[in-house]
Scaffold this active site. Structure first.
Site, PDB file in Angstrom:
ATOM      1  N   CYS A  47     -68.155   8.062 -33.034  1.00  0.00           N
ATOM      2  CA  CYS A  47     -67.688   6.870 -32.342  1.00  0.00           C
ATOM      3  C   CYS A  47     -67.758   5.695 -33.299  1.00  0.00           C
ATOM      4  CB  CYS A  47     -68.551   6.591 -31.115  1.00  0.00           C
ATOM      5  SG  CYS A  47     -68.465   7.877 -29.831  1.00  0.00           S
ATOM      6  N   GLY A  48     -67.174   4.602 -32.908  1.00  0.00           N
ATOM      7  CA  GLY A  48     -67.217   3.398 -33.716  1.00  0.00           C
ATOM      8  C   GLY A  48     -67.879   2.264 -32.964  1.00  0.00           C
TER       9      GLY A  48
END
Length: 293
Positions: free
Chosen positions: A2-3
């Site tokens: 994820c970011g």
């Protein structure tokens, strides 16, 4: 994978640009999490009033709901913001549950507004008009679902306390046990996402008298797994990586701001980045920036 992105402004002159800066950072993180995205923005507040961020199915008539409960509602796509006095909050929540049971309160606080949806992060940001939002600080998340379904409920941020929210990259190995412990203490976790468990854990610790820093420190003992947390509060934001720190993270600090990104490229478009102090947050160390400091 994820970011995560986060931005804390030291320079008030940049506050009108907060949303545009965060939107650019989220856009860059699209390929780390193309399933869904969300963000929390800490903007202006009115003394004595509480903001409730609502989320409903597509096509929800928020204006009609506002008329029914006697308070104006500011719609933003599938979400809306309703401001009420602190003394009215409980009654308004009860009225919402009765009049529009399909609408959920996803965030509350004096300054925080929280938006999240399924879709490419750049599209989610455009749908909610992030680029035009102003404020002092904000955090955001782009999600690649690996342990739960691709749903709006599973998108980050998760908010389990007033003006408090969390975004998370990683995986908690003992979230089911922590969920059971929280349930015994009367703390409800609404989704299957381990990140909401982490958010609820921090809220519970703070309710017991911990500061955010103390709650994050305790989480190093009580939450197992590999993770990076970025937490927003009314006055600032904090960062914590697990003791192994296997998830990527980079920070930049200038006289104007502090920024967090899962990768440097999320920060590369920020003003003054070429002269920023760049560093990787250390494992098991709590970082916090507070606008009241």
């Amino acid at each position: 994978m994820c970011g995560i992105v986060g931005l804390f402004l030291k320079n008030p002159k940049l506050e009108p640009e907060l949303g545009a800066m965060l939107a650019q950072m989220l856009d860059v993180m699209c390929d780390r999490g193309p399933d869904s995205a969300g963000f929390a923005v800490y903007g202006s507040g009115t003394p004595g009033l509480v903001k409730l961020t609502l989320r409903g199915p597509a096509g929800t008539d928020f204006a009609k709901i506002g008329t029914a409960i006697g308070h104006p509602v500011m719609p933003r796509d599938t979400h809306a913001v309703l401001s009420v006095s602190a003394s009215e909050e409980a009654g308004v929540r009860a009225a919402l549950a009765r009049i529009a049971p399909e609408v959920r309160v996803v965030g509350t606080g004096s300054r925080m507004e929280l938006y999240k949806e399924v879709g490419l992060p750049a599209d989610v940001a455009r749908r909610f008009g992030l680029e035009g939002m102003s404020g002092t600080h904000a955090i955001g998340h782009t999600r690649m679902a690996t342990e739960s379904a691709v749903t709006t409920d599973g998108a980050h941020p998760f908010s389990t306390g007033p003006d408090q929210c969390l975004v998370h990259n990683g995986s908690l190995s003992n979230h089911a046990g922590v969920r059971r412990q929280l349930a015994r203490e009367g703390v409800r976790v609404n989704t299957e996402n381990d990140s909401e468990v982490a958010a609820a854990y921090l809220t519970y610790r703070i309710a017991q008298g911990d500061t955010l820093g103390e709650a994050l420190t305790h989480s190093l003992d009580d939450l197992d797994g590999f993770y990076t947390f970025v937490v927003g509060t009314e006055s600032g934001f904090g960062v914590l990586r697990d003791p192994i720190a296997c998830k990527p993270a980079v920070m930049a600090e200038t006289d104007d701001y502090v920024a967090f990104g899962s990768e440097y490229r999320a920060l590369a478009g920020l003003p003054g980045i070429s002269s920023a102090r760049l560093f990787e947050p250390e494992p098991a160390k709590v970082y916090f920036w507070d606008r009241a400091a």
